[in-house]
Structures are given as C-alpha cells and as structure tokens.
Design a protein around this motif. Structure first.
Motif, PDB file in Angstrom:
ATOM      1  N   LEU A 126       0.840  -1.193   0.000  1.00  0.00           N
ATOM      2  CA  LEU A 126       0.000   0.000   0.000  1.00  0.00           C
ATOM      3  C   LEU A 126       0.878   1.247   0.000  1.00  0.00           C
ATOM      4  N   ALA A 127       0.607   2.150  -0.942  1.00  0.00           N
ATOM      5  CA  ALA A 127       1.411   3.362  -1.102  1.00  0.00           C
ATOM      6  C   ALA A 127       0.505   4.586  -1.126  1.00  0.00           C
ATOM      7  N   MET A 128       1.073   5.710  -0.716  1.00  0.00           N
ATOM      8  CA  MET A 128       0.340   6.973  -0.737  1.00  0.00           C
ATOM      9  C   MET A 128       1.199   8.075  -1.346  1.00  0.00           C
ATOM     10  N   LEU A 129       0.706   8.645  -2.446  1.00  0.00           N
ATOM     11  CA  LEU A 129       1.273   9.889  -2.959  1.00  0.00           C
ATOM     12  C   LEU A 129       0.762  11.035  -2.102  1.00  0.00           C
ATOM     13  N   TRP A 130       1.628  11.997  -1.802  1.00  0.00           N
ATOM     14  CA  TRP A 130       1.176  13.216  -1.134  1.00  0.00           C
ATOM     15  C   TRP A 130       2.195  14.311  -1.424  1.00  0.00           C
ATOM     16  N   THR A 131       1.783  15.557  -1.217  1.00  0.00           N
ATOM     17  CA  THR A 131       2.580  16.698  -1.650  1.00  0.00           C
ATOM     18  C   THR A 131       2.796  17.676  -0.505  1.00  0.00           C
ATOM     19  N   SER A 132       3.970  18.318  -0.496  1.00  0.00           N
ATOM     20  CA  SER A 132       4.266  19.390   0.439  1.00  0.00           C
ATOM     21  C   SER A 132       5.226  20.356  -0.253  1.00  0.00           C
ATOM     22  N   TRP A 133       6.107  20.969   0.498  1.00  0.00           N
ATOM     23  CA  TRP A 133       7.017  21.973  -0.050  1.00  0.00           C
ATOM     24  C   TRP A 133       8.431  21.746   0.467  1.00  0.00           C
ATOM     25  N   ILE A 134       9.397  22.098  -0.359  1.00  0.00           N
ATOM     26  CA  ILE A 134      10.788  22.257   0.065  1.00  0.00           C
ATOM     27  C   ILE A 134      11.116  23.730  -0.152  1.00  0.00           C
ATOM     28  N   GLY A 135      11.068  24.510   0.928  1.00  0.00           N
ATOM     29  CA  GLY A 135      11.145  25.964   0.777  1.00  0.00           C
ATOM     30  C   GLY A 135       9.939  26.457   0.025  1.00  0.00           C
ATOM     31  N   ASP A 136      10.149  27.093  -1.133  1.00  0.00           N
ATOM     32  CA  ASP A 136       9.041  27.567  -1.949  1.00  0.00           C
ATOM     33  C   ASP A 136       8.829  26.697  -3.183  1.00  0.00           C
ATOM     34  N   VAL A 137       9.344  25.458  -3.131  1.00  0.00           N
ATOM     35  CA  VAL A 137       9.243  24.529  -4.263  1.00  0.00           C
ATOM     36  C   VAL A 137       8.183  23.474  -3.962  1.00  0.00           C
ATOM     37  N   TYR A 138       7.134  23.453  -4.757  1.00  0.00           N
ATOM     38  CA  TYR A 138       6.054  22.475  -4.626  1.00  0.00           C
ATOM     39  C   TYR A 138       6.611  21.097  -4.982  1.00  0.00           C
ATOM     40  N   THR A 139       6.374  20.095  -4.133  1.00  0.00           N
ATOM     41  CA  THR A 139       7.130  18.852  -4.250  1.00  0.00           C
ATOM     42  C   THR A 139       6.267  17.626  -3.973  1.00  0.00           C
ATOM     43  N   GLN A 140       6.451  16.591  -4.808  1.00  0.00           N
ATOM     44  CA  GLN A 140       5.693  15.339  -4.703  1.00  0.00           C
ATOM     45  C   GLN A 140       6.517  14.261  -4.002  1.00  0.00           C
ATOM     46  N   GLY A 141       5.947  13.708  -2.935  1.00  0.00           N
ATOM     47  CA  GLY A 141       6.600  12.619  -2.228  1.00  0.00           C
ATOM     48  C   GLY A 141       5.732  11.378  -2.200  1.00  0.00           C
ATOM     49  N   ILE A 142       6.225  10.336  -1.503  1.00  0.00           N
ATOM     50  CA  ILE A 142       5.474   9.091  -1.399  1.00  0.00           C
ATOM     51  C   ILE A 142       5.807   8.415  -0.078  1.00  0.00           C
ATOM     52  N   ALA A 143       4.827   7.684   0.448  1.00  0.00           N
ATOM     53  CA  ALA A 143       5.010   6.919   1.674  1.00  0.00           C
ATOM     54  C   ALA A 143       4.402   5.539   1.469  1.00  0.00           C
ATOM     55  N   TYR A 144       4.925   4.558   2.203  1.00  0.00           N
ATOM     56  CA  TYR A 144       4.447   3.176   2.104  1.00  0.00           C
ATOM     57  C   TYR A 144       4.005   2.698   3.483  1.00  0.00           C
ATOM     58  N   SER A 145       2.909   1.937   3.507  1.00  0.00           N
ATOM     59  CA  SER A 145       2.388   1.417   4.761  1.00  0.00           C
ATOM     60  C   SER A 145       3.067   0.110   5.131  1.00  0.00           C
ATOM     61  N   LYS A 146       3.641   0.063   6.315  1.00  0.00           N
ATOM     62  CA  LYS A 146       4.336  -1.146   6.768  1.00  0.00           C
ATOM     63  C   LYS A 146       3.365  -2.294   6.989  1.00  0.00           C
ATOM     64  N   SER A 147       2.153  -1.988   7.435  1.00  0.00           N
ATOM     65  CA  SER A 147       1.165  -3.032   7.712  1.00  0.00           C
ATOM     66  C   SER A 147       0.357  -3.426   6.486  1.00  0.00           C
ATOM     67  N   GLY A 148       0.412  -2.598   5.438  1.00  0.00           N
ATOM     68  CA  GLY A 148      -0.395  -2.867   4.262  1.00  0.00           C
ATOM     69  C   GLY A 148      -1.814  -2.344   4.370  1.00  0.00           C
ATOM     70  N   THR A 149      -2.108  -1.613   5.465  1.00  0.00           N
ATOM     71  CA  THR A 149      -3.422  -1.002   5.660  1.00  0.00           C
ATOM     72  C   THR A 149      -3.251   0.492   5.894  1.00  0.00           C
ATOM     73  N   LEU A 150      -4.384   1.204   5.946  1.00  0.00           N
ATOM     74  CA  LEU A 150      -4.331   2.634   6.190  1.00  0.00           C
ATOM     75  C   LEU A 150      -3.705   2.978   7.540  1.00  0.00           C
ATOM     76  N   ASP A 151      -3.792   2.059   8.490  1.00  0.00           N
ATOM     77  CA  ASP A 151      -3.278   2.345   9.828  1.00  0.00           C
ATOM     78  C   ASP A 151      -1.753   2.404   9.896  1.00  0.00           C
ATOM     79  N   GLY A 152      -1.086   2.017   8.822  1.00  0.00           N
ATOM     80  CA  GLY A 152       0.380   2.136   8.786  1.00  0.00           C
ATOM     81  C   GLY A 152       1.091   1.181   9.724  1.00  0.00           C
ATOM     82  N   PRO A 153       2.208   1.611  10.298  1.00  0.00           N
ATOM     83  CA  PRO A 153       2.819   2.947  10.214  1.00  0.00           C
ATOM     84  C   PRO A 153       3.320   3.264   8.804  1.00  0.00           C
ATOM     85  N   TRP A 154       3.361   4.576   8.522  1.00  0.00           N
ATOM     86  CA  TRP A 154       3.727   5.040   7.186  1.00  0.00           C
ATOM     87  C   TRP A 154       5.217   5.377   7.134  1.00  0.00           C
TER      88      TRP A 154
END
Length: 330
Positions: free
Chosen positions: A239-267
């Motif tokens: 299970l993977a999640m795309l999400w976005t934030s910033w590095i300074g003033d640069v809009y940036t796309q990151g990703i996280a993976y769930s260790k448990s394979g469910t929404l509860d993570g941990p991510w």
C-alpha cells in the motif's frame, strides 16, 4: 515563515477565487491540448463504459477527451445545495471522480468564505471541508447525498480521496489543514457502504513533520503542509500513498508506504521526492489501452502570478515501489 505562508494563501485566494467558483459560467472550448489548460490538482478518470477520459480538479469544472491529446470543456457538473453549510457559491478545490459499484462519486473540497470558524494567530479559518457528491454518469450532474456533513464543522479539511480496504470498507483519506493545527495531518474516516456519509470519527495517519524531505526555507525545520493524498497498491500488494508538500518555496511530490499494508500504517516515507521540482498533487490512472500514467500539475511563478498546468508522466509500479519515468506526450 507563518506570516509569509499566510500572505501566500491570501494572495492566491484573492487572485483565484473566480477560477475556483462553480458559479462562473464556462466558455466551452474544443480540441484543446493538455498543456494549454490551466488547472490545479488534475484528476483523470478513464471510463471504459464511455471510452472517454474525464478530467477534473480545482474549480469544479470537467474536461473530456477520447485520446488524452485534445480536450473539450470546461463543463459545469456540480449542483450543490445553496441552503447547506457550503452556501450559494462555494469555492471548489481538488475535485476527484471515482467509479464505485454502479455510480460515480465526486470527492472535493468546498469552502464557504462567508463563514469563519476559527482564528489561529494571523490565520482566519474559513468553513472548509471535504465532501462527496454522486451521479449516475461520469458527466454528472453531481448532487448531494444524505448526510449534510462528512467531517467536523470546526476543522478545516481538504483533498479527500477514496480508498477501499481489503475488508471492503470504504474510507475517505483527507488532510486536516495546517492553518489551524500548525502541523498538517493526513487522516482517514470510514464511509457508509454507499458513500452517503461518514461513520465515527477521523483517525490520524501521519503528520507533515514526519516527512524527511519536506522543509521550510533554509532547511531549518519540517514543512507544515500536507496536500493531495492518493492511494494505490504496487504490483507486490504494497500500500502506497502519494502526497505533496514543499521544500522551501518549491512544490514537491513525495510518497510513503504502509508497513502493515493497511491505512493504519505505520507510514514509511521515502527520503527523496519522486518527481522533478515544482510538480505535485499526483494521482495514477490506467489508460484505455492499459498503460499506467501519473497525472499532476506543474507549479511555476512568473511576475507574481502562479501558473498551474496538468502534466502526465510514465510510471512503473509492477514491483515493490513506484518508479516515475519520463513525461508522457500523447
């Protein structure tokens, strides 16, 4: 940094409110190339029933295409209730289209600027929340369902998306905005089987500060913004999640993976962003020919004005991780 962030939010709101409003009458255009469309948070539904691509995003309008090359639109597709908490003319952000069972669902962020729910420092918090509309067809019209609210009225939430766990339960995954909590979160809430309302309360998945890559200007600390969650499973079932934030003033796309394979993570967050700088709010869709692509928007500021344009990238997630390839030119 907070003062600067608040100023950015105010300026964007003033300049872009007409674009976000669903009451603006659209001027229909045909055969428009994708890179000629001004659109934030592009979300593409490839509908096999109609052999058509439907693209929506911030602004509450819809674009249609048969080949991803030329697009027709924008079409107005929402019919909200003016007597609801949204008011007669809500701003619409980050709209998504999901086919679920035998209907089509419109997940979006609605803002009623006439209602103020809180003040945190210099942040005046307007009534804003993720909500779900429904239609029998992808072109809409999308209308409200049973429940008047999905999320607490005293919290600003945004960028809700749909995820169905392996046990068949549907969830909305959304952001609780940093303007109020000062450390944005991504959370989940269970939805009713027909998506007509929510069940119980929201649950924290992770905070913006947990990311190793998102940073304020100068790298002095973690960024506070969470934006645009989108979930999928890799070829190995991870299970993977795309999400976005910033590095300074640069809009940036990151990703996280769930260790448990469910929404509860941990991510577990990847240490580095997954796309070039100034791209974000990504999602994945399978083309009508069977290929997987990422849709997201570029973020470029020129002479004080911000330009956001949809883009497509090739992707491969047949293994354990998502690998973003070259730009896709249909």
């Amino acid at each position: 940094m907070i003062k600067k962030a608040v100023l950015i939010v105010v300026l964007l709101t003033v300049h872009l409110t007409p674009v976000f409003s669903q009451n603006r009458e659209p001027v229909l255009r045909q055969d428009v190339p994708l890179d000629s469309i001004r659109l934030s948070d592009p979300f593409i539904l490839a509908d096999k029933n109609t052999s058509t691509y439907y693209m929506t995003g911030t602004g509450g309008m819809l674009w249609k295409s048969k080949d991803l090359k030329k697009w027709t639109g924008p079409f107005k597709v929402t019919r909200t209730d003016p007597g609801s908490w949204m008011g007669p003319n809500p701003m619409i952000w980050a709209a998504e289209l999901h086919q679920y069972k035998d209907k089509y669902y419109y997940f979006a962020t609605f803002t009623n600027r006439a209602v103020k729910i809180d003040t945190v420092g210099e942040n005046i918090i307007e009534r804003r929340a993720s909500h779900v509309l429904v239609s029998d067809q992808p072109e809409g019209p999308y209308v409200p369902m049973k429940d008047p609210t999905y999320l607490p009225a005293d919290k600003p939430t945004l960028d809700g998306t749909l995820w169905v766990e392996k046990d068949g339960k549907p969830y909305m995954v959304y952001c609780y905005e940093w303007l109020q909590n000062l450390n944005g979160t991504i959370e989940k809430i269970e939805l009713k089987p027909d998506l007509s309302g929510s069940v119980g309360e929201g649950k924290l998945l992770f905070r913006a500060s947990e990311s190793p890559w998102s940073r304020e200007n100068g790298g002095t600390g973690p960024n506070k913004v969470t934006d645009g969650p989108y979930l999928f499973r890799t070829g190995t079932g991870r299970l993977a999640m795309l999400w976005t934030s910033w590095i300074g003033d640069v809009y940036t796309q990151g990703i996280a993976y769930s260790k448990s394979g469910t929404l509860d993570g941990p991510w577990l967050h990847e240490k580095e962003p997954i796309t070039p700088p100034n791209f974000g709010h990504g999602m994945l869709f399978r083309t009508l020919n069977g290929n997987w692509l990422m849709s997201l928007h570029s973020h470029k500021s020129t002479n004080g004005r911000t330009h956001r344009v949809p883009h497509l990238f090739e992707v491969d997630f047949s293994g354990d991780k998502l690998v973003v390839g070259k730009p896709y030119l249909p």
